[in-house]
Motif scaffolding. Structure first.
Motif, short mmCIF file in Angstrom:
data_model
loop_
_atom_site.label_atom_id
_atom_site.label_comp_id
_atom_site.label_asym_id
_atom_site.label_seq_id
_atom_site.Cartn_x
_atom_site.Cartn_y
_atom_site.Cartn_z
N ASP A 196 4.73 11.29 3.92
CA ASP A 196 4.05 11.56 2.65
C ASP A 196 3.05 10.43 2.37
OD1 ASP A 196 4.83 13.12 -0.21
OD2 ASP A 196 3.97 11.10 -0.46
N PRO A 197 1.86 10.76 1.83
CA PRO A 197 0.88 9.71 1.56
C PRO A 197 1.42 8.57 0.69
CG PRO A 197 -0.07 11.88 1.19
CD PRO A 197 1.38 12.11 1.51
N ARG A 198 2.32 8.92 -0.25
CA ARG A 198 2.88 7.87 -1.12
C ARG A 198 3.71 6.87 -0.33
NH1 ARG A 198 4.04 12.36 -5.65
NH2 ARG A 198 4.18 13.54 -3.73
N LEU A 199 4.37 7.36 0.70
CA LEU A 199 5.18 6.45 1.52
C LEU A 199 4.26 5.48 2.26
CD1 LEU A 199 7.96 5.61 2.58
CD2 LEU A 199 7.78 7.39 4.32
N GLN A 200 3.14 5.99 2.75
CA GLN A 200 2.22 5.08 3.42
C GLN A 200 1.64 4.05 2.44
OE1 GLN A 200 -1.37 6.46 5.52
NE2 GLN A 200 -2.00 4.31 5.51
N GLN A 201 1.36 4.50 1.22
CA GLN A 201 0.83 3.53 0.23
C GLN A 201 1.84 2.40 0.00
OE1 GLN A 201 0.01 5.91 -3.23
NE2 GLN A 201 -1.71 6.95 -2.21
N ARG A 202 3.11 2.78 -0.10
CA ARG A 202 4.13 1.75 -0.33
C ARG A 202 4.26 0.86 0.90
NH1 ARG A 202 6.56 6.14 -3.31
NH2 ARG A 202 7.81 6.81 -1.54
N ARG A 203 4.14 1.45 2.08
CA ARG A 203 4.18 0.66 3.31
C ARG A 203 3.06 -0.37 3.34
NH1 ARG A 203 2.62 -1.04 8.23
NH2 ARG A 203 0.60 -1.04 7.22
N ASP A 204 1.85 0.11 3.02
CA ASP A 204 0.68 -0.78 3.08
C ASP A 204 0.85 -1.96 2.13
OD1 ASP A 204 -0.30 1.00 4.90
OD2 ASP A 204 -1.80 1.89 3.55
N ALA A 205 1.36 -1.66 0.93
CA ALA A 205 1.54 -2.74 -0.05
C ALA A 205 2.60 -3.73 0.42
CB ALA A 205 1.92 -2.15 -1.41
N ALA A 206 3.72 -3.19 0.93
CA ALA A 206 4.82 -4.07 1.34
C ALA A 206 4.42 -4.90 2.56
CB ALA A 206 6.06 -3.24 1.66
N ALA A 207 3.67 -4.27 3.48
CA ALA A 207 3.32 -4.95 4.74
C ALA A 207 2.60 -6.26 4.46
CB ALA A 207 2.47 -4.03 5.60
#
Ligand code: DON
Length: 603
Positions: A196-207
């Motif tokens: 889901d795009p939201r999961l990628q957004q959270r990944r990008d922020a956490a990374a």
């Protein structure tokens, strides 16, 4: 995405049992409880004794409110196989460990509130501090908090509780075989799921916060919106847990992997893992508007806080008469109640096995009536006594728990919240195991009041989730940190009436409170009760009202609140309530419009 159809129960083959026994023997723990349990679980018939469901369905269907479609599909599959709400819940938790790696987990912990055959239960599978933990472990030699140390990397991780929690819940109340409830998760880990795009957004922020400090990118660098994410090491871990039982995580190959990952970097040892046990506790219970509220006891602060909010709000009904929902006077009254709730939380709540929490006193009607009587319409914001703490803590609090609610046609219900704490936890993936470890150590008081060369009073927690100033939440070996997670059930006349919960750190209790009062005091339909604007206030920072991105404060309201003396802030995240109201015999599941949840009746 389809899930493989599982056949009806078949007795395990002689080979499977032989392999399990061999596995126990080679680990020289043949006599241990988990090996005995494993043999019993593999050999037991489909249902026996207390696991036999009531003969007639009590509801006209099962229902689920899940934070993603994959976990909803899993519940549907489990019900199709004849499972009950506990089987579905355990299968959903394992599925979310695959499809929501930011929050669903094997390497974290949580709470499960259950209603089984008309009786309430509560399972505490919260993480514990490792034996080598100590109260100054996040401080430098001047006594100052080392930034990021309690939130990122190996030392942020506490001993995970999720797998033992799921093992105990399913063994005690499930109808299906353990392997059946693991199967959907293994499928999603092996064959993948669409991100889901939201999961990628959270990944990008956490990374960004994990960059070069952990092995996060080696595992989740390829997590891209719309792409299929496969997790082969996680599939193998789930496979070992499926074949060898839940204690494999704590005493088997997976435990060895965790200990190896920690060696030289973190504190968790093989002994910490083998000693971990989820605990059955007495749930909190209280009457409210003709319902029985069944909710989370300490180490959660949420159940006590929720009951306090509900009872003080009810005791103050005359003050609320004629006051419009979410008007400035309404928010001012609720904020004053919240000041008192959060003051008690800071002072009294921690691991009840380490220092007793005066639970009965804190939810006592007379005490709450007296606290409510202190609330005055004309009181200035922030007038309630301020306890030591860290101003601004709430603004930085993480929001990455996940919650789901499920009921079966027999009227059993599960409300489950579990977490890695921050998004993707500590950012440390267990090499070879493919799962993330939590950063739950940050929920402890990481800087004791008065500690440090500056002599600054006040307590610190980088997430603000546990900024208590009192001893109960001090870091100590084996202790469980305070939590806000509040998986809650409502019963009416001995039957399930509501299952509810949400992520949101300290917003969890204020969110559930608002949805419950929307339903009850304002007679809203479930979807309206969820969609309505929500606000949050806690003792610290003083005089601050938070609104969500989903529904910011209208300008006029913001102005009125400022005129009263409040600061109005927009927090960076939304809640994600998953709830099921049961209306007579009809389940009415509802998922928060703020998230990617799926609400489904299953017949
Ligand atoms: O248990 C707790 O309260 C913290 N670990 C915060 C977890 C949480 O809810 C984060 N937000 N959803």
């Amino acid at each position: 995405m389809s899930i493989p159809t599982h056949g009806a129960f078949r007795a395990p083959s002689a080979r499977a049992l032989a392999s399990a026994r061999f596995s126990c023997r080679t680990r020289r723990v043949l006599a241990s409880a988990w090996c005995a349990a494993l043999a019993a679980n593999l050999a037991a018939p489909l249902s026996a004794g207390a696991k036999t469901p009531p003969p007639k369905p009590a509801l006209d269907g099962a229902a689920v409110a899940a934070p993603d479609g994959y976990s909803a599909d899993t519940a549907q599959q489990i019900f199709a196989e004849g499972g009950n709400a506990v089987d579905a819940a355990v299968a959903m938790a394992f599925t979310l460990a695959v499809t929501r790696p930011d929050a669903g987990n094997l390497g974290g912990g949580g709470f499960m509130t259950l209603l089984v055959d008309g009786k309430p239960y509560f399972l505490d599978y919260r993480e514990r501090a490792p034996q080598q933990a100590n109260r100054d472990m996040y401080l430098d030699d001047k006594g100052n908090v080392v930034p990021g140390m309690s939130t990122v990397g190996h030392r942020a991780a506490a001993v995970p509780g999720t797998v033992d929690g799921m093992w105990q819940a399913q063994r005690r109340f499930g109808k299906l075989k353990w392997k059946q409830v693991l199967a959907p998760a293994i499928h999603y880990a092996t064959d993948g799921f669409q991100v889901d795009p939201r999961l990628q957004q959270r990944r990008d922020a956490a990374a960004k916060s994990f960059a070069s400090k952990t092995n996060f990118d080696a595992y989740f660098g390829n997590l891209k919106a719309g792409a299929t994410l496969r997790q082969p090491e996680l599939a193998q871990t789930l496979g070992r847990i499926a074949s060898d039982g839940g204690r494999e995580f704590y005493e088997g190959r997976t435990a060895q992997m965790i200990a190896a990952q920690m060696y030289g970097h973190g504190l968790i040892t093989s002994q910490d893992l083998s000693q971990y046990k989820a605990l059955w506790r007495e749930p909190l219970a209280a009457g409210w508007h003709g319902y029985r509220v069944i909710t989370a006891p300490p180490p959660s602060s949420g159940g006590i806080g929720l009951i306090q909010l509900l009872k003080m709000r009810a005791a103050l009904q005359p003050a609320f008469d004629g006051v419009a929902l979410n008007s400035a006077p309404y928010i001012h009254l609720i904020a004053q109640i919240e000041d008192r709730v959060f003051a008690d939380r800071q002072r009294y709540i921690g691991d009840p096995d380490a220092s007793p929490v005066p639970v009965a006193k804190l939810i006592d009607d007379a005490y709450l009536a007296q606290r409510a009587a202190e609330v005055k319409t004309g009181e200035a914001p922030g007038a309630a006594p301020k306890k030591p703490g860290v101003d601004g803590a709430a603004a930085t609090e993480e929001a990455q728990t996940t919650h789901f609610s499920v009921v079966d046609k027999w009227g059993n219900a599960v409300s489950n919240s579990y977490t890695l704490n921050g998004d993707f936890g500590s950012g440390v993936v267990v090499d070879g195991g493919g799962f993330l470890l939590n950063d739950a150590m940050d929920d402890f008081l990481i800087k004791p009041a008065g500690a440090g060369a500056t002599g600054a009073s006040g307590a610190a927690s980088a997430s603000g989730a546990a900024d208590a100033d009192a001893e109960p939440n001090m870091i100590a070996p084996g202790r469980r940190p305070i939590s806000s997670m509040t998986p809650t059930l409502l019963m009416k006349d001995g039957k399930i009436a509501l299952a509810i919960g949400t992520p949101g750190g300290s917003r969890i209790l204020t969110t559930i409170f608002q949805v419950m009062t929307n339903l009850s005091d304002f007679d809203m339909a479930p979807t309206d009760a969820l969609a309505a604007m929500r606000f949050h206030h806690q003792l610290l920072p003083q005089k601050t009202i938070y609104f969500e991105p989903y529904h910011p404060a209208p300008e006029e309201l913001a102005t009125q609140l400022k005129d009263l003396g409040y600061t109005v802030e927009q927090q960076p995240f939304n809640g994600d309530v998953q709830m099921i109201r049961v209306n007579g015999a009809t389940p009415e599941p509802a998922s928060d419009p703020r998230g990617a949840g799926v609400a489904r009746v299953i017949r």
